[in-house]
Design an enzyme around this catalytic site. Structure first.
Site: not given
Length: 588
Positions: A472-473, A494-495, A425, A120, A407
């Site tokens: 993050s998701s 997809g966020g 992403t 990340r 992403t």
């Protein structure tokens, strides 16, 4: 269609001839329910791919081809991931690339070990909690925060690829980079989806380098089929192939990243050479839990993906979804589970180096079952409150929904049975809309932090802080059967909707016995602790009335998932690539 029938297909056949057409802030709920991170560009009709020895599933056929090339040459899943990601940088630049970040799960079949690596992005050392507040003390408009250097975090993807290759690669580093160098030099044609994204984008053409690369002199996006060559990116990759990631995190490439970020004319950022040089990959503990006879594993904080997926599945485990089947009743329970999971996520999850995240408590079976008891079979709760999981510390925190966007996802199983699930992403569509001299785009990952650093005098867990990784998701996921054997490799872009996309795919595979292609293509639905969202133009749209009768506030929206799923069968592998994007699942 069931796995037993689809697995008999001899090969993967994908209908790619369809011409696609472009379908036409504040902190809190409005941010959370932002539009789909990438515009919908129609659907492609596909059938599941099959393979006996290995399989890759990626969001673009050229990227999947690169992964298959490497596996055919004797490479490992880690080798293939490098090749796929670097080609995606070229052919799907709106979604991922070396200017962004990623999370990676690796399964080592020989020693039965799961490893999760955090690549990340990090906030620069100069970042402050009020980074996204305007002069009036109010949150900036999202677009104003995104475009320019302010939103750019220190990239982690390339160092993640190098670390995974160092641990599990079999082929030389230069060899796994070669497919992307070749494609950058020889060129590739603009796909319908890339053209659609470019046509709908309003800020990318303001960047001179991006404008020269993606657009005509009159400002129109270059047309479908136009050959794009990227010699600058080829040169960047050649340097990385020779010198490793040191060539990216120091020297000329690093200096250009800093100059691009800090030199933006209206919205400069503050990344330094020291920030780049200090970046490190973090190995995290996997987040695993039981779902019926399966074991589901994913990425821990700073990703909220695996925790939220575990919570949703744990609540759904109290229902007989096989008997219910796809329909309004299942969507009711799924949406209520999503509300409860997002309430906890928004309060408790952030970078564990800065916040004590009660991960074990959040996925504790007894706690999840107590949360399931809050769901009424007859009436939607509409808005859930965070619970009080065990093992949490006494922290005065305020909730934050946050904005999370675009992403790509890569699923791989190699000839030895090793697997990678990697979600990657640049955050929003085309990231910060900044292209470097090295031919790649930079992320806008810092807008995944909460714009508001505190509420009612309480700090927000996901506030901006120097060196911090934004929540993050992303939810790269591996599924194991009752005997501990790898069964499925799953993930999606997809966020913040990723959580629902992945959870919905898992119940489609495990409860409803869909093959991976059918599971990827099925209509999306769920809730992020706001309205109940149903995907326009899909099966889910028909459930609107029944859900409204239970008190749901229903919104019909575009839900642009990009699921890549591989399932192991007695005959080999069956794969699916989401028809909402251009990907394929292929192998030998």
């Amino acid at each position: 269609m069931r796995l037993s029938s689809i697995a008999r297909h001899a090969s993967c056949r994908v209908a790619l001839g369809l011409l696609l057409a472009l379908a036409s802030t504040t902190a809190g709920l409005a941010q959370q329910l932002a539009p789909a991170p990438e515009a919908a560009t129609g659907r492609i009709t596909k059938i599941a791919g099959t393979a006996q020895r290995f399989m890759v599933a990626a969001a673009n056929p050229l990227a999947a081809d690169a992964g298959r090339e490497i596996l055919r040459a004797g490479g490992s899943a880690a080798d293939a991931a490098v090749a796929i990601q670097l080609v995606l940088n070229l052919v799907e630049p709106q979604s991922s690339g070396i200017g962004g970040g990623a999370f990676l799960l690796h399964w080592d079949e020989a020693v039965k070990r799961l490893t999760t690596l955090d690549g990340r992005e990090t906030a620069p050392g100069a970042a402050k909690p009020d980074r996204f507040l305007g002069p009036d003390g109010k949150p900036m408009r999202f677009v104003d925060a995104v475009v320019g250097g302010r939103s750019v975090g220190v990239p982690g993807t390339l160092k993640l690829l190098e670390e995974s290759h160092r641990r599990w690669g079999k082929l030389p580093w230069a060899q796994v980079i070669e497919p992307a160098i070749r494609l950058a030099e020889q060129g590739f044609t603009i796909s319908p989806r890339l053209h659609g994204q470019l046509s709908g984008e309003r800020n990318l053409a303001k960047d001179p380098r991006a404008a020269a690369y993606f657009y005509e002199a009159d400002g129109r996006a270059k047309s479908i089929g136009t050959l794009l060559r990227n010699p600058a990116f080829a040169a960047t990759l050649r340097s990385i192939a020779q010198k490793g990631t040191e060539a990216f995190y120091s020297g000329d490439i690093a200096q250009d990243i800093v100059a691009t970020v800090t030199g933006h004319p209206t919205n400069p950022g503050d990344i330094t050479l020291a920030d780049l040089a200090a970046y490190k990959i973090e190995e995290r503990e996997p987040v695993c839990g039981a779902y019926r006879v399966w074991r589901i594993c994913g990425m821990g904080p700073p990703s909220s993906g695996a925790i939220a997926v575990q919570q949703i599945l744990g609540i759904l485990e109290t229902r007989d979804l096989t008997r219910l089947g796809p329909g309004a009743e299942a969507a009711h329970w799924f949406s209520e589970a999503g509300r409860l999971a997002f309430a906890d996520r928004n309060l408790y999850v952030a970078d564990p180096a800065f916040i004590s995240v009660p991960t074990a408590g959040l996925i504790d079976g007894a706690y999840i079952h107590s949360r399931a008891g809050l769901v009424s079979p007859e009436r939607s709760m509409r808005r859930a409150k965070a619970g009080e999981p065990p093992n949490r510390r006494a922290q005065l925190l305020a909730p934050s929904a946050g904005v999370e966007n675009g992403t790509s996802h890569i699923s791989i199983v190699d000839t030895s049975g090793n697997a990678i699930a990697m979600t990657t992403t640049v955050e929003s569509e085309f990231g910060a809309k900044l292209m470097t001299a090295g031919g790649f785009l930079l992320n806008n990952e810092l807008t995944d932090f909460s714009f508001v650093p505190e509420e009612d005098g309480k700090p927000v867990a996901n506030r901006v802080e120097p060196g911090k990784r934004p929540r993050s998701s992303m939810a790269p996921t591996l599924v194991f059967d009752a005997f501990g054997r790898l069964y499925a490799v799953v993930g999606s872009p997809g966020g913040s909707q990723i959580i629902g996309f992945v959870a919905r795919t898992l119940i489609s595979l495990l409860d409803w016995k869909m093959d991976p292609q059918a599971a990827a293509d099925f209509g999306n639905f769920g809730s992020r602790n706001g309205p109940t969202e149903l995907e326009k133009g899909t099966e889910a749209e028909a459930w609107k009335g029944a859900l409204e009768s239970k008190g749901h506030e229903v919104r019909l929206i575009e839900m642009t998932s990009g699921i890549q799923a591989i399932v192991k069968t007695p005959e080999g592998y069956v794969g699916g690539a989401d028809g909402r994007r251009e990907g394929v699942a292929i192998g030998d």
